[in-house]
Design an enzyme around this catalytic site. Structure first.
Site, short mmCIF file in Angstrom:
data_model
loop_
_atom_site.label_atom_id
_atom_site.label_comp_id
_atom_site.label_asym_id
_atom_site.label_seq_id
_atom_site.Cartn_x
_atom_site.Cartn_y
_atom_site.Cartn_z
N GLU A 8 0.05 -54.51 70.42
CA GLU A 8 -0.53 -53.36 71.10
C GLU A 8 0.61 -52.37 71.31
OE1 GLU A 8 -2.28 -52.13 75.50
OE2 GLU A 8 -2.15 -54.25 74.96
N ASP A 49 -0.47 -47.21 84.05
CA ASP A 49 0.75 -47.96 83.80
C ASP A 49 1.60 -48.13 85.05
OD1 ASP A 49 0.14 -48.15 81.08
OD2 ASP A 49 1.00 -46.19 80.68
#
Length: 255
Positions: free
Chosen positions: A46, A57
């Site tokens: 990924e 994130d």
């Protein structure tokens, strides 16, 4: 139409999915790091596309993507990275990207270029299935996997939509909030995977919070893929590719 990701999961039964941002610390280094992950036991890559407002994130990944952006990262470099990586390793490579950069690039062109580079598909954390018509059409046209996210807070209706529109796997976010390695994988993950199975999910990847081989083993007892990001990015940042290899090898022992 064939799914690279589903073929990999079917072949291996359980998979380790490793995340790294493209362009960190440099584009060339990120390509070498991705290849090192595969050589160390990661089954699916990924690759994160650096973005200026990465709402999902955690700090470790945010800091890495900011380095990439400061070094001049542009979206075509993600396509180039996929091309170089798939020329060297034979596993599925997914890009993880917020959707605005794809819109700016052109959805059909992006899908075409990604497929031509050997990419398997996209993970789209901020795109919900009922707003993804243009992407779904392009993914179908170019035979790309599309991975939507499911959270513990999602309604059963939303989970069913994610299962119906995803191809490859559904990405189960195991804890509420942003990514980051945690000592204990949230118990909500197990419940979420059970809910996804109940609405028809065949393949479920579990991410957000996995940092060691023991947690990989725990997750793979009920999920099909264990997704690791922050722990890998931290190891690359702290100790370079040698450190990254050792962390990936330890994680792979949990399969």
């Amino acid at each position: 139409m064939s799914s690279q990701v589903e073929a990999a999961i079917s072949a291996k039964g359980k998979v380790l999915i490793g995340y790294l941002p493209v362009g960190f610390p440099t584009l060339e280094d990120s390509i070498e790091a991705a290849v090192a992950l595969v050589e160390s036991g990661v089954d699916i890559l990924e690759l994160g596309v650096p973005y200026s407002d990465p709402v999902m994130d955690g700090l470790v990944i945010q800091e890495a993507t900011q380095v990439a952006l400061a070094n001049g990262f542009k979206l075509p470099q993600a396509i180039e990275a996929v091309k170089q990586i798939t020329a060297r390793v034979d596993i599925p490579v997914l890009l993880m990207t917020y959707f605005n950069p794809v819109i700016q690039y052109g959805v059909d062109k992006f899908a075409s270029d990604l497929a031509a580079a050997g990419g398997a598909g996209l993970i789209t954390p901020d795109l919900i299935p009922d707003e993804a018509g243009e992407w779904l059409a392009a993914a179908e046209k170019y035979d790309l996997d599309r991975v939507f996210l499911a959270a513990p807070s999602s309604t059963d209706e939303r989970l069913a939509q994610a299962v119906d529109k995803s191809r490859g796997f559904v990405y189960a976010v195991s804890t509420m909030g942003i990514t980051g390695a945690r000592q204990d994988v949230d118990v909500a993950a197990k419940s979420l995977v059970a809910r996804l199975r109940s609405v028809g999910a065949t393949h479920v990847g579990v991410g957000v919070g996995i940092s060691n081989g023991t947690q990989v083993r725990e997750v793979l007892a009920y999920g099909d893929g264990a997704i690791v990001g922050s722990a890998l990015v931290k190891s690359l940042n702290d100790g370079g590719i040698d450190s990254l290899r050792s962390v990936a090898e330890e994680l792979a022992q949990g399969k």
